[in-house]
Design a protein around this motif. Structure first.
Motif, PDB file in Angstrom:
ATOM      1  N   PRO A  86       0.832  -1.211   0.000  1.00  0.00           N
ATOM      2  CA  PRO A  86       0.000   0.000   0.000  1.00  0.00           C
ATOM      3  C   PRO A  86       0.860   1.251   0.000  1.00  0.00           C
ATOM      4  O   PRO A  86       2.016   1.236   0.425  1.00  0.00           O
ATOM      5  CB  PRO A  86      -0.791  -0.120   1.317  1.00  0.00           C
ATOM      6  N   GLY A  87       0.285   2.331  -0.504  1.00  0.00           N
ATOM      7  CA  GLY A  87       0.956   3.613  -0.430  1.00  0.00           C
ATOM      8  C   GLY A  87       2.096   3.804  -1.401  1.00  0.00           C
ATOM      9  O   GLY A  87       2.830   4.790  -1.308  1.00  0.00           O
ATOM     10  N   VAL A  88       2.264   2.867  -2.343  1.00  0.00           N
ATOM     11  CA  VAL A  88       3.353   2.955  -3.314  1.00  0.00           C
ATOM     12  C   VAL A  88       2.782   2.831  -4.719  1.00  0.00           C
ATOM     13  O   VAL A  88       2.057   1.887  -5.016  1.00  0.00           O
ATOM     14  CB  VAL A  88       4.411   1.848  -3.108  1.00  0.00           C
ATOM     15  N   ILE A  89       3.102   3.792  -5.580  1.00  0.00           N
ATOM     16  CA  ILE A  89       2.790   3.691  -7.008  1.00  0.00           C
ATOM     17  C   ILE A  89       4.108   3.843  -7.745  1.00  0.00           C
ATOM     18  O   ILE A  89       4.666   4.924  -7.837  1.00  0.00           O
ATOM     19  CB  ILE A  89       1.778   4.759  -7.461  1.00  0.00           C
ATOM     20  N   CYS A  90       4.626   2.716  -8.234  1.00  0.00           N
ATOM     21  CA  CYS A  90       5.962   2.657  -8.811  1.00  0.00           C
ATOM     22  C   CYS A  90       5.880   2.407 -10.314  1.00  0.00           C
ATOM     23  O   CYS A  90       5.219   1.473 -10.758  1.00  0.00           O
ATOM     24  CB  CYS A  90       6.768   1.553  -8.140  1.00  0.00           C
ATOM     25  N   GLY A  91       6.566   3.236 -11.077  1.00  0.00           N
ATOM     26  CA  GLY A  91       6.619   3.081 -12.514  1.00  0.00           C
ATOM     27  C   GLY A  91       7.935   2.491 -12.974  1.00  0.00           C
ATOM     28  O   GLY A  91       8.974   2.675 -12.338  1.00  0.00           O
ATOM     29  N   HIS A  92       7.889   1.759 -14.096  1.00  0.00           N
ATOM     30  CA  HIS A  92       9.095   1.212 -14.717  1.00  0.00           C
ATOM     31  C   HIS A  92       9.610   2.252 -15.704  1.00  0.00           C
ATOM     32  O   HIS A  92       8.929   2.597 -16.662  1.00  0.00           O
ATOM     33  CB  HIS A  92       8.750  -0.094 -15.433  1.00  0.00           C
ATOM     34  N   VAL A  93      10.809   2.760 -15.473  1.00  0.00           N
ATOM     35  CA  VAL A  93      11.327   3.889 -16.245  1.00  0.00           C
ATOM     36  C   VAL A  93      12.672   3.533 -16.871  1.00  0.00           C
ATOM     37  O   VAL A  93      13.634   3.244 -16.161  1.00  0.00           O
ATOM     38  CB  VAL A  93      11.467   5.138 -15.350  1.00  0.00           C
ATOM     39  N   GLU A  94      12.715   3.555 -18.200  1.00  0.00           N
ATOM     40  CA  GLU A  94      13.955   3.250 -18.924  1.00  0.00           C
ATOM     41  C   GLU A  94      14.619   4.483 -19.514  1.00  0.00           C
ATOM     42  O   GLU A  94      15.823   4.472 -19.770  1.00  0.00           O
ATOM     43  CB  GLU A  94      13.678   2.250 -20.051  1.00  0.00           C
TER      44      GLU A  94
END
Length: 212
Positions: A86-94
């Motif tokens: 919870p509380g984490v919105i993580c994106g995959h960034v190249e």
């Protein structure tokens, strides 16, 4: 804004390069970088990408960090682990375009970078460009701008969904393998930085109990 840097074991040798690129970009913007390691491949505390997710969740949910920069070889494992909490919105960034569109459209609070992919000449420059585009504007303004209203609406919907689909973090931490959690929170400077910056008494008490 307080930005935490976390490296897992396969890419720990790049920690100093990543920290230098991050500080070069964000410190002139007025942000603070807090490096939670791993600092080197032979650190006593060896973080897996799953433990990166645990540590990121503890820092973000406690207010000890406002944003987390992390990753692994491909970035996928760290992203999946972070988004398990919870509380984490993580994106995959190249690349810088990923960074900009994630910040403006998805308005998250963590990114996972593939530190083993394409990291030859110019790897440090790519990191700088990523960080520049990630923090160059206020997050969540929408891209393209004419899409801002539906994108902000969708982000609010996602936040509400996550409130329902995730339990509170202390309950989760206490039901995980104690050694897994303790290992995630046993970095060389974790206690020094975390208890100094933590804004949540409930999580601070939980972490003290888990580390005891």
């Amino acid at each position: 804004m307080k930005i935490a840097l976390i490296n897992e074991n396969s890419q720990a040798a790049k920690n100093a390069v990543i920290e230098n690129a991050l500080k070069k970009v964000v410190e002139p913007m007025g942000h603070e970088v807090v490096n939670y390691g791993m600092y080197a491949a032979d650190d006593a505390c060896q973080l897996t990408y799953v433990q990166v997710g645990i540590l990121a969740a503890v820092l973000l949910n406690s207010g000890a960090a406002d944003y987390v920069i992390t990753g692994c070889g491909t970035g996928e494992g760290a992203m999946l682990a972070c988004n398990s909490f919870p509380g984490v919105i993580c994106g995959h960034v190249e690349d810088p375009l990923d960074a900009y569109t994630f910040a403006q459209i998805n308005d998250g609070n963590a990114i996972a970078i593939p530190f083993a992919k394409g990291f030859g000449w110019g790897g440090d420059l790519n990191l700088e460009y990523i960080f520049e585009k990630l923090f160059c504007e206020e997050s969540g303004q929408g891209y393209p701008r004419e899409r801002a209203v539906p994108e902000k609406r969708n982000k609010k919907i996602l936040d509400e969904v996550k409130k329902v689909t995730y339990r509170d973090l202390p309950s989760i931490l206490k039901e995980l393998d104690p050694e897994l959690v303790k290992g995630a929170l046993s970095g060389e400077h974790f206690s020094e930085y975390f208890f100094r910056d933590c804004k949540c008494e409930k999580l601070a008490a939980c972490v003290k109990e888990l580390l005891a």
